[in-house]
Design a protein around this motif. Structure first.
Motif, mmCIF file in Angstrom:
data_model
loop_
_atom_site.group_PDB
_atom_site.id
_atom_site.type_symbol
_atom_site.label_atom_id
_atom_site.label_comp_id
_atom_site.label_asym_id
_atom_site.label_seq_id
_atom_site.Cartn_x
_atom_site.Cartn_y
_atom_site.Cartn_z
ATOM 1 N N VAL A 1 4.579 1.136 -79.682
ATOM 2 C CA VAL A 1 3.422 2.018 -79.506
ATOM 3 C C VAL A 1 2.884 2.447 -80.872
ATOM 4 O O VAL A 1 3.584 2.379 -81.882
ATOM 5 C CB VAL A 1 3.778 3.253 -78.633
ATOM 6 N N LEU B 1 5.550 6.243 -73.325
ATOM 7 C CA LEU B 1 4.149 5.991 -73.641
ATOM 8 C C LEU B 1 3.789 4.541 -73.326
ATOM 9 O O LEU B 1 2.736 4.254 -72.754
ATOM 10 C CB LEU B 1 3.888 6.300 -75.128
ATOM 11 N N GLN B 2 4.715 3.646 -73.659
ATOM 12 C CA GLN B 2 4.497 2.221 -73.377
ATOM 13 C C GLN B 2 4.387 1.988 -71.869
ATOM 14 O O GLN B 2 3.545 1.238 -71.399
ATOM 15 C CB GLN B 2 5.691 1.443 -73.913
ATOM 16 N N SER C 1 10.732 8.432 -75.927
ATOM 17 C CA SER C 1 9.349 8.890 -75.968
ATOM 18 C C SER C 1 8.397 7.703 -76.110
ATOM 19 O O SER C 1 7.374 7.617 -75.428
ATOM 20 C CB SER C 1 9.213 9.864 -77.152
ATOM 21 N N ARG C 2 8.745 6.764 -76.969
ATOM 22 C CA ARG C 2 7.889 5.582 -77.152
ATOM 23 C C ARG C 2 7.885 4.727 -75.881
ATOM 24 O O ARG C 2 6.848 4.214 -75.469
ATOM 25 C CB ARG C 2 8.384 4.744 -78.336
ATOM 26 N N ASP D 1 1.468 -3.156 -77.558
ATOM 27 C CA ASP D 1 2.471 -2.602 -76.645
ATOM 28 C C ASP D 1 3.494 -3.638 -76.195
ATOM 29 O O ASP D 1 4.655 -3.319 -75.975
ATOM 30 C CB ASP D 1 1.786 -2.015 -75.404
#
Lengths: 277, 149
Positions: free
Chosen positions: A189, B142-143, B138-139, A177
């Motif tokens: 991710v 999530l991160q 979106s990434r 991450d």
């Protein structure tokens, strides 16, 4: 029929002596028990581990099912029981009941391309499945292992990763991450790794990690043409009896301990966004 | 120009774009090469280029309070950099080549003119940019959840 555990009864933990206790990370410990008579299980199954005088928790088996004389569990300290386990070492005793639950459908995946997607500690429940597929490599199509972790320092099973990376018959992609600038691997991710992974609707995809990560992964897979009935996930809920009797781990019409922990994604997808069922 | 057009249309960002539109975009594109350690984008600099990465790895970096930088994402072949800045403005992060990076550099001003000139091209490129922006958002979300903590 209820299968008796190693203690002779499904309700009674068998005391087992820890042969080795190795820190994967400061808060993650891998216990190995020598079991001369063999402890047989299917990849994806779990045991109830009892820290004597503290309590019992469900922990997936992270060892190799082809080596039944060694039972392996990887435990992260997150609650009272697992924190108590962090102080245990070689020669300490844990109670063990199991194995319980459903398994990764590796026989159904034969002849197909297989994609393993692990996030964080989710590599532990997938490890037995990966080891088995790699041991029977000729029975499967392409094999990809995608692994996401929080940071380079928090990668698990480094020896396995090095071994898998060195194989020509499988592909390992690792991503973290976030990282300092001296990390030469990928950053982002785990879903980002799907960009470079050939995917087909007929693939068998096995996913394990935090629930939110599995939801994101399944959504990305669907966007790339892999349907929910080709995706299997390992669920986690508070389990007590391990036998589907107490109801603590009820998920809709299923019990995670008995009908899971491995579920086909499309069968549980509507329940994943529900906090309490 | 023919060679540039041929390789440009092979980039995933250009996939299925009409041949006329590819030719239009070629007019705003040039081949660029960065050595490892060179910056494609520097925080604070005027960001007026959209990069379509063809080869190599780019480290997207942010400086934390105190000065040390962290890599928040790596991008590689097939990715796009500068998505969020079609209109010129100041870059909010550094993008540094980790190794030799080959890319197409699209001049944003030129691209905007072409998009206004031909709304169908404008629509096609906007949809592609929106999709990339959505993916990145979106990434990033999530991160941000820090799910492995």
């Amino acid at each position: 029929m209820m299968r008796p555990g190693p203690g002779g009864s499904a309700y009674v933990p068998a005391p087992m002596v820890i042969a080795r206790a190795e820190h994967e990370l400061p808060s993650v410990l891998t216990f190995t028990f020598d079991v001369p008579g063999g402890f047989h299980f299917h990849p994806g199954q779990f045991n109830m581990l009892y820290a004597i005088g503290v309590g019992e928790v469900a922990i997936s088996i992270s060892g190799d099912c082809a080596e039944p004389e060694r039972l392996v569990h990887t435990v992260r300290a997150v609650g009272t029981v697992t924190r108590a386990m962090q102080s245990l070492g070689e020669g300490s005793v844990l109670g063990v009941r199991g194995p319980y639950g459903s398994a990764w459908p590796l026989d159904d995946a034969r002849g197909r391309d297989v994609v393993f997607i692990a996030g964080g500690l989710g590599l532990a429940p997938l490890r037995p499945a990966i080891l088995r597929v790699l041991r029977r490599r000729a029975e499967y199509g392409r094999v990809a292992i995608l692994y996401g972790a929080r940071s380079p320092e928090e990668l698990l099973f480094r020896e396995d990763l090095a071994r898998w990376r060195g194989r020509l018959d499988c592909r390992l992609d690792v991503i973290v991450d976030r990282a300092s600038l001296d990390w030469l691997g990928r950053v982002g991710v785990v879903t980002k790794l799907l960009d470079d992974t050939p995917l087909d609707p007929d693939d068998a995809v096995f996913v394990c990690g935090p629930e939110v990560m599995m939801r994101f992964v399944a959504r990305e897979l669907a966007r790339r043409g892999v349907p929910g009935d080709a995706v299997w996930i390992s669920m986690e809920r508070s389990m007590r009896c391990g036998l589907g009797l107490c109801g603590h781990c009820q998920l809709g019409g299923s019990f995670v301990c008995k009908d899971g922990p491995i579920f086909r994604f499309d069968r549980v997808a509507p329940l994943l966004s529900v906090g309490e069922v | 120009m023919d060679d540039l057009e041929r390789v440009l249309k092979a980039h995933p960002f250009m996939a299925d774009l009409e041949p006329d539109h590819v030719r239009f975009v070629v007019g705003c594109a040039k081949n660029v090469r960065f050595r490892g350690g060179e910056y494609l984008i520097r925080e604070g600099d005027r960001e007026d280029t959209l990069y379509l990465v063809r080869q190599g790895t780019v480290s997207v970096e942010l400086r934390r309070p105190g000065g040390d930088a962290v890599c928040v994402e790596t991008v590689g072949a097939g990715d796009v950099l500068g998505v969020s800045r079609l209109t010129p403005g100041a870059a909010h992060l550094d993008c540094r080549a980790r190794d030799t990076v080959l890319a197409f550099a699209l001049d944003n001003t030129c691209l905007l003119e072409k998009m206004q000139e031909d709304p169908r091209l404008g629509f096609a490129l906007t949809m592609r940019l929106l999709e990339r922006t959505y993916d990145r958002l979106s990434r990033a979300r999530l991160q941000h959840l820090d799910v492995y903590k």
